[in-house]
Design a protein around this motif. Sequence first.
Motif, short mmCIF file in Angstrom:
data_model
loop_
_atom_site.label_atom_id
_atom_site.label_comp_id
_atom_site.label_asym_id
_atom_site.label_seq_id
_atom_site.Cartn_x
_atom_site.Cartn_y
_atom_site.Cartn_z
N PRO A 109 0.81 -1.23 0.00
CA PRO A 109 0.00 0.00 0.00
C PRO A 109 0.84 1.27 0.00
O PRO A 109 0.45 2.26 -0.63
CB PRO A 109 -0.83 -0.13 1.30
CG PRO A 109 -0.94 -1.61 1.51
CD PRO A 109 0.38 -2.17 1.05
N HIS A 112 1.73 1.98 -3.49
CA HIS A 112 0.57 2.46 -4.23
C HIS A 112 0.32 3.94 -3.93
O HIS A 112 -0.05 4.71 -4.82
CB HIS A 112 -0.67 1.64 -3.88
CG HIS A 112 -0.51 0.19 -4.22
ND1 HIS A 112 -1.36 -0.78 -3.72
CD2 HIS A 112 0.40 -0.47 -4.99
CE1 HIS A 112 -0.98 -1.96 -4.18
NE2 HIS A 112 0.08 -1.80 -4.94
N THR A 113 0.52 4.33 -2.67
CA THR A 113 0.33 5.72 -2.28
C THR A 113 1.31 6.63 -3.01
O THR A 113 0.94 7.71 -3.51
CB THR A 113 0.51 5.88 -0.76
OG1 THR A 113 -0.49 5.12 -0.08
CG2 THR A 113 0.40 7.34 -0.34
N TYR A 115 2.93 6.02 -5.90
CA TYR A 115 2.64 6.05 -7.33
C TYR A 115 1.36 6.83 -7.62
O TYR A 115 1.22 7.43 -8.69
CB TYR A 115 2.55 4.63 -7.89
CG TYR A 115 3.90 3.99 -8.09
CD1 TYR A 115 4.80 4.50 -9.02
CD2 TYR A 115 4.29 2.90 -7.33
CE1 TYR A 115 6.04 3.93 -9.19
CE2 TYR A 115 5.54 2.32 -7.49
CZ TYR A 115 6.41 2.83 -8.43
OH TYR A 115 7.65 2.28 -8.60
N GLU A 116 0.43 6.82 -6.70
CA GLU A 116 -0.78 7.63 -6.86
C GLU A 116 -0.41 9.11 -6.94
O GLU A 116 -0.98 9.86 -7.75
CB GLU A 116 -1.75 7.38 -5.70
CG GLU A 116 -2.91 8.37 -5.59
CD GLU A 116 -3.85 8.36 -6.80
OE1 GLU A 116 -4.60 9.34 -6.96
OE2 GLU A 116 -3.84 7.38 -7.57
#
Length: 203
Positions: A109, A112-113, A115-116
Amino acid sequence: MGRPRTPLLDRRRIGAAALRLADEQGTLTIPALARSLGVAPSALYHHVSGRDEIISLMREELVLATGGDKDWQQPWEQGLEDWARTYLSAFAAHPGAVPLLATAPLGEPFMHTMYEKVAELLVTGGFATDQVLPVITALESFVLGSALDLVAPSVMLSAVARDSAPHLSAALDHTPADTSRAAQAFDIGLRALLTGFRDLLDH
């Protein structure tokens, strides 16, 4: 003697030790990691499920230095350049980890944060949704290769015959014989990538 006041292991210690081991040996095994920490392999399993989770901890250590708390409120070109340079610095400090981290799936996660934030930067900058991942992948591939280049020999081409390769020989004459060669190549390549990305917005 009882238990030590300070625990021998925690997840941060395991991740940092795994990075050091990868740098020293170019690989990662649980027995070797346990030896480096002075514990039995079974002790590691009180904190991690296995090798994949250890690689995740290594990645988390690096993310702390590559923009986890970065200010992304800036133009996309500056944001990408800053990210690429901090990324390079982190990976250049741990070149042995590059092959491990570059091939392990990004399921965490916290990744993902990050890359977001990059994706938002690009979309806000005008990139189409289907351009986002190709741009990120192209930039990351360049940074990972550049990190390996920083720890490669300062002169990669040798014994070049001037009569059969005059242009290459002339280029070598004007190439620094130290680590500035790789830094110069990174600067040129990053500028070329950013120019190419900008061109995507014009078509």
